[in-house]
Design an enzyme around this catalytic site. Structure first.
Site, PDB file in Angstrom:
ATOM      1  N   ARG A   1       0.860  -1.185   0.000  1.00 65.19           N
ATOM      2  CA  ARG A   1       0.000   0.000   0.000  1.00 65.19           C
ATOM      3  C   ARG A   1       0.897   1.236   0.000  1.00 65.19           C
ATOM      4  NH1 ARG A   1      -3.096  -2.911  -1.672  1.00 65.19           N
ATOM      5  NH2 ARG A   1      -5.080  -3.582  -0.821  1.00 65.19           N
ATOM      6  N   GLU A   2       0.599   2.148  -0.907  1.00 64.53           N
ATOM      7  CA  GLU A   2       1.309   3.424  -0.945  1.00 64.53           C
ATOM      8  C   GLU A   2       0.569   4.395  -0.039  1.00 64.53           C
ATOM      9  OE1 GLU A   2       0.993   4.220  -5.080  1.00 64.53           O
ATOM     10  OE2 GLU A   2       2.699   2.957  -5.605  1.00 64.53           O
TER      11      GLU A   2
ATOM     12  N   ARG B   1      -7.860  25.123  -7.480  1.00 65.88           N
ATOM     13  CA  ARG B   1      -7.266  23.892  -6.954  1.00 65.88           C
ATOM     14  C   ARG B   1      -6.732  23.104  -8.134  1.00 65.88           C
ATOM     15  NH1 ARG B   1      -5.887  24.192  -1.767  1.00 65.88           N
ATOM     16  NH2 ARG B   1      -7.663  24.457  -0.364  1.00 65.88           N
TER      17      ARG B   1
ATOM     18  N   ALA C   1      -9.563  26.844   5.400  1.00 59.94           N
ATOM     19  CA  ALA C   1      -8.837  25.684   5.915  1.00 59.94           C
ATOM     20  C   ALA C   1      -7.349  25.878   5.690  1.00 59.94           C
ATOM     21  CB  ALA C   1      -9.310  24.415   5.210  1.00 59.94           C
TER      22      ALA C   1
ATOM     23  N   GLU D   1      -5.809  30.579  10.332  1.00 57.33           N
ATOM     24  CA  GLU D   1      -6.308  30.366   8.971  1.00 57.33           C
ATOM     25  C   GLU D   1      -7.553  31.203   8.695  1.00 57.33           C
ATOM     26  OE1 GLU D   1      -5.006  28.909   6.411  1.00 57.33           O
ATOM     27  OE2 GLU D   1      -3.362  27.828   7.358  1.00 57.33           O
TER      28      GLU D   1
ATOM     29  N   GLU E   1      -7.365  33.748   5.613  1.00 55.64           N
ATOM     30  CA  GLU E   1      -8.156  33.482   4.414  1.00 55.64           C
ATOM     31  C   GLU E   1      -9.428  34.312   4.315  1.00 55.64           C
ATOM     32  OE1 GLU E   1      -8.761  29.318   3.686  1.00 55.64           O
ATOM     33  OE2 GLU E   1      -6.609  28.961   3.493  1.00 55.64           O
TER      34      GLU E   1
ATOM     35  N   GLY F   1      -7.763   5.770   2.388  1.00 58.24           N
ATOM     36  CA  GLY F   1      -7.201   4.697   1.573  1.00 58.24           C
ATOM     37  C   GLY F   1      -5.768   4.928   1.150  1.00 58.24           C
TER      38      GLY F   1
ATOM     39  N   GLU G   1      -3.367  12.017   6.384  1.00 59.39           N
ATOM     40  CA  GLU G   1      -3.825  13.356   6.757  1.00 59.39           C
ATOM     41  C   GLU G   1      -5.249  13.320   7.309  1.00 59.39           C
ATOM     42  OE1 GLU G   1      -4.362  17.830   4.859  1.00 59.39           O
ATOM     43  OE2 GLU G   1      -4.206  16.120   3.526  1.00 59.39           O
TER      44      GLU G   1
ATOM     45  N   GLU H   1      -3.767  31.385  -2.845  1.00 58.41           N
ATOM     46  CA  GLU H   1      -4.344  32.329  -1.880  1.00 58.41           C
ATOM     47  C   GLU H   1      -4.341  33.764  -2.401  1.00 58.41           C
ATOM     48  OE1 GLU H   1      -2.295  31.715   1.811  1.00 58.41           O
ATOM     49  OE2 GLU H   1      -3.580  30.028   2.346  1.00 58.41           O
TER      50      GLU H   1
END
Length: 172
Positions: free
Chosen positions: A17-18, A44, A56, A73, A77, A96, A100, A125
């Site tokens: 698994r990576e 994004r 966030a 934050e 933001e 999976g 994080e 930003e």
């Protein structure tokens, strides 16, 4: 960074698994006295476009607690500070393949503030827009799939439950 773990099943068969190792994050559902939510719209790269999200950020300041990072934050933001903070729990961003997790907060009793000292918006930003929308409309958008950012959907639904806001559009 990325690591590859080799795991073994009960019969001895192995598989890999990576895992992407990434700093945890915070996300804030900032709700004003009129039940409006402060969101940010930003580019994004992974999605190839702009997304509407709750403010966030990554826990990237050494030793900074999640609550302090959330306050930082929100100021960076959205240009806001909150008089009241309510934890909304944690979520795994993508269990999976990444370690994080994001800690979610409800921020209320909002007031405008200048950016923190030394803060200079860079990259995405620098072109971020603050957008205000009614919480009940956002909840409906989260439920029907109009909003697609996971932390935003979970944060809005948890905040709505905490505040007693309906979580679905009425059917006719």
């Amino acid at each position: 960074s990325v690591r590859v773990d080799t795991l073994a099943e009960a019969d001895g068969t192995t598989f890999e698994r990576e895992i992407v190792e990434h700093a945890d994050a915070v996300a804030i559902v900032a709700v004003d006295a009129e039940a409006r939510v402060a969101l940010v719209e930003q580019y994004r790269h992974a999605t190839g476009g702009r997304l509407l999200e709750i403010p966030a950020g990554t826990l990237d300041v050494p030793g900074e607690a999640p609550a302090a990072a959330a306050a930082r934050e929100l100021a960076e933001e959205a240009g806001l500070a909150a008089g009241r903070w309510t934890p909304l729990g944690r979520v795994w961003n993508s269990a999976g393949w990444s370690d994080e997790a994001t800690t979610l907060y409800l921020a209320t009793e909002l007031r405008p503030v200048p950016p923190p000292a030394g803060y200079v918006p860079r990259a995405e930003e620098a072109a971020m827009d603050v957008v205000w929308r009614r919480l009940e409309e956002l909840v409906a958008d989260a439920v029907d799939g109009t909003l697609t950012d996971a932390k935003t959907v979970v944060g809005l639904l948890r905040a709505a439950a905490r505040l007693g806001v309906a979580t679905a559009r009425p059917t006719s």
